[in-house]
Design an enzyme around this catalytic site. Structure first.
Site, PDB file in Angstrom:
ATOM      1  N   CYS A  92     -21.742 -54.156  49.984  1.00  0.00           N
ATOM      2  CA  CYS A  92     -20.577 -53.618  49.271  1.00  0.00           C
ATOM      3  C   CYS A  92     -20.991 -52.600  48.217  1.00  0.00           C
ATOM      4  CB  CYS A  92     -19.794 -54.744  48.620  1.00  0.00           C
ATOM      5  SG  CYS A  92     -19.752 -56.205  49.636  1.00  0.00           S
ATOM      6  N   HIS A 366     -10.615 -52.995  49.065  1.00  0.00           N
ATOM      7  CA  HIS A 366     -12.082 -53.047  49.100  1.00  0.00           C
ATOM      8  C   HIS A 366     -12.612 -52.674  50.486  1.00  0.00           C
ATOM      9  CE1 HIS A 366     -16.130 -54.096  48.305  1.00  0.00           C
ATOM     10  NE2 HIS A 366     -16.099 -55.382  48.548  1.00  0.00           N
TER      11      HIS A 366
END
Ligand SMILES: [Zn+2]
Lengths: 419, 140
Positions: A92, A366
């Site tokens: 991420c 996200h």
């Protein structure tokens, strides 16, 4: 800790609308949208011929879209080929890593202008495949067989934090409420709704289905109810960030050339990156992330600033507990003290140090590989005073920070920005 | 008895398959590691030996998971029937992940950190009848 050999600035930044964009928009479509949005924010304009290299952050297009090698694929979309183009992966934190490599490439003197970006298209596959793919950012050999999921690992960290510091789920609920308040004001966000609005639309749905109308007293009550199902105890649905498709793009320029493009560059004065064991169990510590503390230490040292100097921050709230831990890892609050500050409203948009004015991963969305770049986009807007709708903070932002965490905390990139 | 097997991931997994929790011990500084290491990250020594762990420890962290991995979903776990993922601190020092069994996964508030546990080996029948063994723990 060395200094950057020459100064590096952001001269423009943009993103596409985050959301469940597939199949209307796939990776190339979103990436071009982000590119155009960023070009439009370069005051004096910029053309592909001005750009020396194209760095793309992406976590797992291989598993999400059966496509690798995104560097040249994206570069070609805007005529950047045959210049250097490459993809960077750090779970991420992928575009955080790409961003940092862009900074270093410019500071080294090799490149003058680098386009850094991030892109991820997650909704092409089923939820189970998303869960499995995200789980590959943890340890496939030693965590996966134990049932570790991405939410499960952060949930385990929460269980330890609760035990050690007396943190409660109520503390986490406040983070979700705040980030939805902010995301409501962000036209690029996936969920542009406050929790009150989400509750109202749920009640409407219940009414139309002829079901019993829930009597939630307030958001806290709703977030503790069965309408907010347990995903991985103690984390419920609204503790989790969203599954998102999106892209973001930032133009970095050397001091020597930045003024050609804008009179008000945003300077990068601190950059740090840290790492840790891939497995949560292999770190000896579960209530904080050493990679984040190391990245922060480097960034603070390079900039000469400390936590107290930072006016706003975008932090990696992949789960509500992650935002709480980030505030402690970054030194904004002592270990175990962030919950109280959150309760006092210090991290709200009108608080003393607003956190995640963009809505965060929780509400903005996200798309894992695009998240780090999108944090820089929000920071650029807040520092320029151009954040949309009602989310521009009410003071002049001169010093800001972003915190981009990968996996269950095995990679972290921290960046400090000054006007 | 010291083992002569090379310290590799596969040999570690083979031990688990044979229901043995093995780790490494650094002959120079005495550090235990599970999974085992070929190189000690405390003292940089490569003089390592296999040792069998007691299998005893305590819960360091856990989560009862409703939205599971495909491996767990295939084993029948779901939102209605969660499983418990746990991080266990072994008595020898290292921490390791394992499924926590013998608890009520629908009542996470009843599961307490620091509860003593011991290792158990969880069998899963794979397609074709092959048995896969994974590390699990249960309260003592
Ligand atoms: Zn040693």
């Amino acid at each position: 800790m060395g200094k950057l050999a020459r100064k590096v600035a952001i001269i423009g930044a943009g993103m596409c609308k985050f959301g469940r964009n597939f199949p209307l928009k796939r990776n190339p479509d979103m990436w071009v949208d982000a590119w155009i949005d960023a070009v439009n924010r370069v005051d004096n304009g910029i053309e592909p011929k001005d750009i020396d290299a194209c760095y793309v952050g992406n976590y797992s297009s291989d598993l999400f879209n059966h496509q690798g090698h995104l560097g040249p694929q994206m570069a070609n979309l805007v005529g950047l080929t045959p210049k250097p183009a490459a993809r960077f992966e750090g779970a991420c934190a992928s575009s955080g890593v790409a961003f940092r490599q862009g900074i270093l490439a410019i500071a080294s003197g090799v490149h003058d202008i680098v386009a850094i970006s991030g892109v991820e298209c997650m909704t092409e596959v089923s939820t189970t495949l998303v869960t499995d793919t995200l789980a590959t950012a943890s340890d496939n050999l030693f965590e996966y067989p134990a049932g570790a999921t991405f939410p499960g690992l952060y949930a385990a960290a929460a269980s330890a934090h609760f035990h050690k510091y007396g943190t409660t789920h109520d503390d986490l609920k406040r983070i979700a409420i705040k980030n939805h308040e902010n995301g409501k004001e962000n036209p690029y966000a996936q969920m542009q709704q406050s929790l009150k609005e989400i509750m109202a639309s749920k009640i409407k749905k219940f009414e139309s289905q002829g079901r019993d109308i829930p009597d939630w007293k307030d958001e806290m009550d709703f977030l503790g109810s069965s309408s907010n199902p347990m995903i991985a105890s103690p984390l419920r649905l609204f503790d989790c960030s969203l599954v998102t498709d999106g892209a973001a793009c930032v133009f970095l320029a050397a001091e020597d050339v930045a003024k050609k493009y804008t009179d008000t560059p945003i300077w990068i004065t601190g950059s740090g990156q840290g790492s840790a064991a891939l497995s949560l169990h292999d770190r000896g510590e579960i209530t904080g992330f050493i990679a984040a503390r190391e990245a922060a230490r480097q960034a603070y040292e390079m900039s000469g600033l400390g936590p107290k100097d930072i006016q706003i921050a975008e932090v990696h709230d992949c789960f509500t507990i992650a935002e709480l831990i980030a505030l402690e890892d970054l030194g904004f609050y002592e270990k175990g003290k962030a919950a109280e500050a959150i309760k006092n409203g210090e991290t709200k948009r009108d608080g003393i140090r607003p956190i995640n004015t963009s809505g965060g991963l929780k509400s903005k969305g996200h798309p894992v590989g695009a998240t780090g770049a999108a944090m820089a986009v929000e920071t650029f807007k807040q520092m320029r005073g151009i954040a949309e709708r009602n989310r521009q903070v009410k003071f002049d932002v001169e010093k800001a920070l972003t915190h981009n965490l990968g996996g269950s905390g095995a990679t972290c990139v921290v960046t400090i920005y000054e006007k | 008895m010291p083992e002569e097997k090379e310290i590799t991931v596969q040999n570690y997994l083979d031990y688990i398959n044979n229901k043995k929790l093995m780790g490494s011990k650094c002959k120079k500084c005495g550090t235990f590691d599970v999974p085992p290491r070929k190189l000690c990250i405390k003292c940089n020594s490569t003089d390592m030996e296999w040792v069998e762990m007691s299998g005893k420890g305590k819960i360091a962290a856990f989560s009862c998971i409703g939205v599971g991995t495909s491996f767990m979903v295939n084993k029948g776990y779901s939102m209605k029937k969660p499983y418990c993922f746990s991080v266990i601190e072994l008595n020898e020092g290292p921490m390791i992940s394992g499924q926590l069994v013998g608890v009520d996964e629908t009542k996470p508030d009843d599961i307490k950190i620091n509860t003593p546990v011991q290792v158990t080996f969880l069998e899963t029948e794979l397609q074709g009848g092959e048995i896969r063994v994974d590390l699990g723990f249960e309260p003592v």
